[in-house]
Each structure stands twice: as structure tokens, then as C-alpha cells.
Motif scaffolding. Sequence first.
Motif, PDB file in Angstrom:
ATOM      1  N   THR A  33       0.855  -1.186   0.000  1.00 34.49           N
ATOM      2  CA  THR A  33       0.000   0.000   0.000  1.00 34.49           C
ATOM      3  C   THR A  33       0.890   1.236   0.000  1.00 34.49           C
ATOM      4  OG1 THR A  33      -1.582   1.350   1.200  1.00 34.49           O
ATOM      5  CG2 THR A  33      -0.295  -0.180   2.522  1.00 34.49           C
ATOM      6  N   THR A  34       0.435   2.267  -0.670  1.00 35.44           N
ATOM      7  CA  THR A  34       1.186   3.532  -0.613  1.00 35.44           C
ATOM      8  C   THR A  34       0.760   4.314   0.623  1.00 35.44           C
ATOM      9  OG1 THR A  34      -0.515   4.749  -1.809  1.00 35.44           O
ATOM     10  CG2 THR A  34       1.226   3.741  -3.136  1.00 35.44           C
ATOM     11  N   GLY A  35      -0.322   3.847   1.265  1.00 31.09           N
ATOM     12  CA  GLY A  35      -0.925   4.614   2.356  1.00 31.09           C
ATOM     13  C   GLY A  35      -0.142   4.520   3.653  1.00 31.09           C
ATOM     14  N   THR A  36      -0.518   5.393   4.582  1.00 30.29           N
ATOM     15  CA  THR A  36       0.147   5.391   5.872  1.00 30.29           C
ATOM     16  C   THR A  36      -0.809   4.915   6.957  1.00 30.29           C
ATOM     17  OG1 THR A  36      -0.458   7.714   5.994  1.00 30.29           O
ATOM     18  CG2 THR A  36       1.803   7.219   5.383  1.00 30.29           C
ATOM     19  N   GLU A  37      -2.135   4.973   6.670  1.00 28.61           N
ATOM     20  CA  GLU A  37      -3.115   4.620   7.704  1.00 28.61           C
ATOM     21  C   GLU A  37      -3.519   3.160   7.579  1.00 28.61           C
ATOM     22  OE1 GLU A  37      -6.530   7.394   8.157  1.00 28.61           O
ATOM     23  OE2 GLU A  37      -5.543   8.353   6.458  1.00 28.61           O
ATOM     24  N   THR A  38      -2.868   2.295   8.298  1.00 30.75           N
ATOM     25  CA  THR A  38      -3.190   0.872   8.174  1.00 30.75           C
ATOM     26  C   THR A  38      -4.603   0.581   8.681  1.00 30.75           C
ATOM     27  OG1 THR A  38      -1.924   0.655  10.175  1.00 30.75           O
ATOM     28  CG2 THR A  38      -0.887  -0.169   8.171  1.00 30.75           C
ATOM     29  N   SER A  39      -5.144   1.506   9.540  1.00 30.07           N
ATOM     30  CA  SER A  39      -6.494   1.315  10.076  1.00 30.07           C
ATOM     31  C   SER A  39      -7.551   1.257   8.967  1.00 30.07           C
ATOM     32  CB  SER A  39      -6.831   2.465  11.020  1.00 30.07           C
ATOM     33  OG  SER A  39      -6.670   3.676  10.305  1.00 30.07           O
ATOM     34  N   ARG A  40      -7.265   1.864   7.845  1.00 26.07           N
ATOM     35  CA  ARG A  40      -8.264   1.945   6.773  1.00 26.07           C
ATOM     36  C   ARG A  40      -8.328   0.676   5.942  1.00 26.07           C
ATOM     37  NH1 ARG A  40      -9.780   7.464   5.659  1.00 26.07           N
ATOM     38  NH2 ARG A  40     -11.345   6.429   4.412  1.00 26.07           N
ATOM     39  N   LEU A  41      -7.349  -0.194   6.127  1.00 23.14           N
ATOM     40  CA  LEU A  41      -7.188  -1.272   5.165  1.00 23.14           C
ATOM     41  C   LEU A  41      -8.417  -2.146   4.982  1.00 23.14           C
ATOM     42  CD1 LEU A  41      -3.471  -2.299   5.725  1.00 23.14           C
ATOM     43  CD2 LEU A  41      -4.486  -1.262   3.689  1.00 23.14           C
ATOM     44  N   ASP A  42      -9.258  -2.244   6.047  1.00 16.03           N
ATOM     45  CA  ASP A  42     -10.402  -3.145   5.929  1.00 16.03           C
ATOM     46  C   ASP A  42     -11.719  -2.439   5.724  1.00 16.03           C
ATOM     47  OD1 ASP A  42      -8.939  -5.445   6.145  1.00 16.03           O
ATOM     48  OD2 ASP A  42      -8.819  -5.230   8.339  1.00 16.03           O
ATOM     49  N   ASP A  43     -11.707  -1.123   5.535  1.00 16.74           N
ATOM     50  CA  ASP A  43     -13.012  -0.447   5.500  1.00 16.74           C
ATOM     51  C   ASP A  43     -13.586  -0.269   4.098  1.00 16.74           C
ATOM     52  OD1 ASP A  43     -11.729   1.694   4.421  1.00 16.74           O
ATOM     53  OD2 ASP A  43     -12.229   3.123   5.997  1.00 16.74           O
ATOM     54  N   GLY A  44     -12.988  -0.942   3.134  1.00 13.47           N
ATOM     55  CA  GLY A  44     -13.577  -0.921   1.791  1.00 13.47           C
ATOM     56  C   GLY A  44     -13.385   0.383   1.048  1.00 13.47           C
ATOM     57  N   THR A  45     -12.423   1.174   1.483  1.00 14.93           N
ATOM     58  CA  THR A  45     -12.161   2.437   0.761  1.00 14.93           C
ATOM     59  C   THR A  45     -10.654   2.603   0.523  1.00 14.93           C
ATOM     60  OG1 THR A  45     -11.863   3.772   2.746  1.00 14.93           O
ATOM     61  CG2 THR A  45     -14.125   3.616   1.878  1.00 14.93           C
ATOM     62  N   LEU A  46     -10.367   3.506  -0.377  1.00 15.09           N
ATOM     63  CA  LEU A  46      -8.978   3.933  -0.584  1.00 15.09           C
ATOM     64  C   LEU A  46      -8.912   5.394  -0.176  1.00 15.09           C
ATOM     65  CD1 LEU A  46      -8.405   2.588  -4.221  1.00 15.09           C
ATOM     66  CD2 LEU A  46      -7.250   1.749  -2.162  1.00 15.09           C
ATOM     67  N   SER A  47      -7.893   5.766   0.589  1.00 16.72           N
ATOM     68  CA  SER A  47      -7.794   7.192   0.939  1.00 16.72           C
ATOM     69  C   SER A  47      -7.252   7.982  -0.267  1.00 16.72           C
ATOM     70  CB  SER A  47      -6.944   7.391   2.192  1.00 16.72           C
ATOM     71  OG  SER A  47      -5.742   6.714   2.047  1.00 16.72           O
ATOM     72  N   ALA A  48      -7.193   9.306  -0.119  1.00 17.27           N
ATOM     73  CA  ALA A  48      -6.794  10.173  -1.231  1.00 17.27           C
ATOM     74  C   ALA A  48      -5.491   9.683  -1.862  1.00 17.27           C
ATOM     75  CB  ALA A  48      -6.603  11.601  -0.718  1.00 17.27           C
ATOM     76  N   TRP A  49      -5.489   9.458  -3.146  1.00 22.50           N
ATOM     77  CA  TRP A  49      -4.315   9.062  -3.913  1.00 22.50           C
ATOM     78  C   TRP A  49      -3.650   7.773  -3.406  1.00 22.50           C
ATOM     79  CZ3 TRP A  49      -3.287  10.839  -8.594  1.00 22.50           C
ATOM     80  CH2 TRP A  49      -3.858  12.053  -8.974  1.00 22.50           C
ATOM     81  N   GLU A  50      -4.402   6.982  -2.671  1.00 21.04           N
ATOM     82  CA  GLU A  50      -3.788   5.734  -2.196  1.00 21.04           C
ATOM     83  C   GLU A  50      -3.772   4.695  -3.321  1.00 21.04           C
ATOM     84  OE1 GLU A  50      -5.664   3.807   1.135  1.00 21.04           O
ATOM     85  OE2 GLU A  50      -4.134   2.255   1.204  1.00 21.04           O
ATOM     86  N   GLY A  51      -2.723   3.929  -3.335  1.00 21.66           N
ATOM     87  CA  GLY A  51      -2.649   2.802  -4.260  1.00 21.66           C
ATOM     88  C   GLY A  51      -2.314   1.538  -3.493  1.00 21.66           C
ATOM     89  N   ARG A  52      -2.833   0.426  -3.943  1.00 19.70           N
ATOM     90  CA  ARG A  52      -2.512  -0.860  -3.295  1.00 19.70           C
ATOM     91  C   ARG A  52      -2.313  -1.931  -4.344  1.00 19.70           C
ATOM     92  NH1 ARG A  52      -7.525  -0.951   0.931  1.00 19.70           N
ATOM     93  NH2 ARG A  52      -7.033   1.050   1.916  1.00 19.70           N
ATOM     94  N   VAL A  53      -1.586  -2.967  -3.960  1.00 16.55           N
ATOM     95  CA  VAL A  53      -1.521  -4.173  -4.787  1.00 16.55           C
ATOM     96  C   VAL A  53      -1.959  -5.338  -3.914  1.00 16.55           C
ATOM     97  CG1 VAL A  53      -0.081  -5.675  -6.207  1.00 16.55           C
ATOM     98  CG2 VAL A  53       0.462  -3.235  -6.062  1.00 16.55           C
TER      99      VAL A  53
END
Length: 608
Positions: free
Chosen positions: A574-594
Amino acid sequence: MGSIPAQEQAGAESQAWWKSATFYQVYPASFKDSNDDGWGDLPGLLSKVDYLHRLGVDCIWVSPIFESPQKDMGYDVSDYQKIYAPYGSIEDVDAIVTACHDRAMRVILDLVVNHTSAEHAWFEESRSSKDSPKRDWYIWKPPRYDSNGVRHPPTNWRGYFAGSTWTWDEHTQEYYLHLYAPEQPDLNWENKECREAIYEETMRFWLRRGVDGFRIDTVNKYSKRTEYVDAAVTDASSSYQAAPEMWCNGPRIHEFIREINQVLAPYSAVSVGELSNTPDPQGVLPYVSAKAKELDMIFEFSVIRLGNGDLFTGKYIYKPFSLSRLKALTEKWQYFIEGTDGWTTVFCENHDNGRAVSRFGDMSTPELWRSSAKAIALWQTTLTGTLFLYQGQEIGMTNMPASWDITHYKDVEAVNFYAEALESGDEERIQKTKHGLSVLARDHARVPFRWNDDKNVGFTDDETKSWMRIPEEQGISVESQSGDPQSVLEFYRHMLALRQRYQGLFVFGTHQLLDRDNESTWAYVKEGIVVARDGRELRGKALVVMNFTSQTAPLIDVAKALGCMSQKVRLMVTTGTETSRLDDGTLSAWEGRVYCDFDLEACDLHCC
Ligand code: TEU
């Protein structure tokens, strides 16, 4: 993830080295200055080879370093065998080649042979008289006269840098052709002796010294249509008309490129050619099909030109584009190789365009700058083909500040387009050109590389001597990002390693775009071979999802996209910093994941 049928086991190892390699373009004037004259140089580059090695670079492409009057930053060569003194010496090139080879890296040079500088001895001889043995090495034509006896150029063609493609030579009373600046006369590839001199004096000379190949400038412009007729009038307000069909992909181009290939082959040298005005896969394939034996790779410019107006007169009148357009073009050049024996390249920056983060990303806050630079990194490093990075992309370097006025633009193209707008007296055109330049100008990529956050950015000792003004952003530098796991730089480093480790997926895999019309998020599936830790080759999939907006966006159904049970889904990056979001079915601003459908424990590079 099942086992691979035997016929598909043509694993990554059997591929040419340059397919999975990461190339990195160095613009030497702006990379690192070792002698504090404000101009980058070869000893400076040598001192940074270790930096590039640690980043994960496999091959350095060095933009032109040859003797040159620098009318077009060295793309106007006056001696192919000498180094422009402010860059250093030929021994410095040898030292860089050796340093790279010692680290299992490679070096390619920029081969600029559509034209020379007007100061090249060949041109000086050619222009000396109509009987010169080298007269025919360039393209000379008599003038045309109108009914009033006024002299005109042989055709109405507009050059890339504005104005006519023809310059009158008083001494011999003929015009010579130049697709670029008047100081860059075009060589006449129709002349065999001229071609032989190019092969021997510009190519073999450097191959014998140990360079590993060339980035070949303007590769599809060597064979011109030989009728030399006017182009159709598409811009009634100008005397000069766009005419790329007169010089791109001309009648003998494949013959000439096959000859180039024969020069490179004995040295197993790699080639990557710049292919303008060829937006169709059927036009590109003949150049890169393995059996055609022409070029290894080409640069196709549809993605990097997004935002440009009409290529000729209107190039700097900015044309907005949608995310779906970016996706469609990316997809096109990903699919292009499937079922063919061709190969593709991946890049979103070079020395001829604005910075990717300022064009495709979001500069509104430092946080969004960082997230979007990382999203761009994720996009690029997960695509199929050979990856080319441009210096500074790995730290998210941005365009020059919009507040800088035109005096800070040094590039011949920017200067000429702006002068042309001024000359028109059309205030709207002037304002639009200014705006277009602030997004798209070639200068943005040419400001000094940011090694640290000092005023001189670690590029040179005294910033006032720098050949281009240095912008003042904080936090965009190698020093401030090194070791920070959230930084753009560390993310690139990580992704380059991951790309190597899973090259069967990312470099060689297939590409399937999922959400073609979604203007906020981007999702595609890569599928290919994954080598497990025990050496088994398995088929795996990776889903790349990216939010290309500054708002939270819904995440697609990952298991469905991967076509597997949700228990099998693993988060790879994930490019994100908030690991808390990982399961909430959303991507934060400009986040990318594989996400992937295979067991990361079975592989040795554990990621997020
Ligand atoms: O560029 C070739 C070219 O035609 C364009 O891709 C280029 O971006 C230019 O801006 C067109 O308007 C190559 C080099 O990359 C470029 O730096 C040189 O100026 C050019 O050739 C001439 O050698």
C-alpha cells in the motif's frame, strides 16, 4: 494459483536482460556538479553511481555529453568523439562505464544522428560549396520564387521549434533542411557514404569503448519523403504548416534501421528509439518485432503527451484530459505486445516534458504531493515492459514554481513558442502559452537534481552559479527522504525490488484493465508467473488499485477482481500510511494498493 503448463515456462530468466531492467535517464547538466561551475558533469555522475545502484537501477541512459554549441542542450553535436569540456573527458566516460560494469549495471549513450550541429565539420564542409564531396550529406534545395520574384523556402513546412524547416545559405544560394533549430541541419540518410560515417564514427566508436547501447534520438525521421512538396494548410494564420508525414516513417526507414541493427548486433548492444507520430500499434510493431531485427524498444509518446495541444503550433496550449483517457492509452500500449513478438516500454517522464507529479498527480498540499507521487510510482512499476525512470522522478520532483516568469525558461522550444505567441499580438494566446509552458515545458525536467535541502540542493557549491535557477521546495530531496519508510524515494526503492522479485507478473505479465470508465479510481489485474521460494513456478495474479483523486474512494471487490476466494487474497503493497483503513472498503486520497492471490509467505520478499 496453479502450476504452469510446460509450454508457458519460458521464464523471465530466458529473456533478454533489458526487458526486466530498470533504466534511469540522467540529464547530465542537471544531475551533479563536481567542480562547482554550476553545470553538472561526468565526475559528478560517477560519484552517484552507488546511489543509483542502491535505488535498483540496472542501466543508466546518459543524455548527450558530446562536443556541442548547446543550442539544444547537446542534441546538436559538433563532434561525436569528443566530450563537451564542461562535462569532463572521454576518460570520465570510461570510468563511468567501468564503475557500472563493476556493479553489474550498464550504460547507454544518446545517439543524435538525424542532424548534427551546424558547427560539425561535416556540415562546414557541406556548406562550403555546391561541389563539396560532402554537399549531399545534408539536404540542400534551391529556392522557390513567387510571381513578384520574392524568394521562398522549397516547402511550407513548420519545424518543431517554430518557423520554417529551411534556412537560406547566402554563400551557396540554397536552403538546407532542419526539422529542429537552424543550428541543427538534417543529415541526408539517402547518401550511403554519410550513413557509413554515422555507423563508424558515432556508433562503433562508442561501442568499441564498451558502452552497452544507445537511446536513439528521433529514430523514425531519417528517411524523408523525397518529393519535397508542400504540406496541406492546416493553420491558415501561419506561413508554415505541420508536415510530420513528410519525414516520419518514410519509404526507406526500415532499411536504415536494419542497417543500424547490423552495426549494434556484433556488440549485443541494446537500442531504444524515439518514435514520434506513430500512435498505432500496427505502425510500431515493425520496428520492435523480434524477427524484424530492427530495434529492441521504442518510446511511444501518447501518454507523455497528454495535456499537450496540437503538436505543432498549439503544442503549449494546454488540453485537459480525463483519467479514463490516461487509462485507455496505458492499456493500449500494455496490450500491444500480447500475441506478438514485440516489446513495450513504460515511462511517464523524460527531459522533454513537465514532471509527472505536476501533470498526473496533485500538488495542492505536501501530503497530496507525496501520496500522488507514490501512486504514480505504483502505476509505473507494476506495468509490463521495460521501465524507464527520469532523474528526480524517484523523489517526486515537481515543475518549477508557476510564479517564475519566462526569463527562467532556457529551452529553445519554450523560448521560441513564447516569442511566437508574443509576435502574434494575441493576448489570449500569450496567456494560454504562458500557462501551457508552466505545465508542459521541457525546462521543468531540467532544473538541478535535489540531493539535499540546502539552498544549493547539493547540486553545486554556489546556487547562484547554477545554469538553471533552483526551486526552493523543502522535503523534496534524496537526503530528506532516505531512510523514511513513507517517502517517495523509499517507495520507489521498494517497488523496484518488488518488480524484480515478481518480474513474471509485473514486467512480463498480462494486463487487464477493469474499470475503464471510472474517472476516480484505476484498477487492473496483472497475471503471470510467480517463482516461489522453493523455485517452483506458479501462475499468480496481482490486482493494482489506485485512487487518482484527493477524496476517499470506494475500493472494488478485490476477491472478485482476482477471481479467487477472499481468504486467498493478500495485501502486497500500500502507498498509504493509515493501516487502520485497510479493511473499510475504501482507498484514501491518492492511495494505491496491490493485492495478490498467492501466498506471500511462499515467496521471500514480504512487503507491506
Ligand atoms: O526530441 C524529438 C522530438 O521531436 C520531440 O519528442 C521533442 O520532445 C520536441 O520537444 C518536439 O517538439 C529529441 C530530443 O529528445 C529533444 O530533446 C531534442 O530537442 C530533439 O530530439 C532534437 O534533437
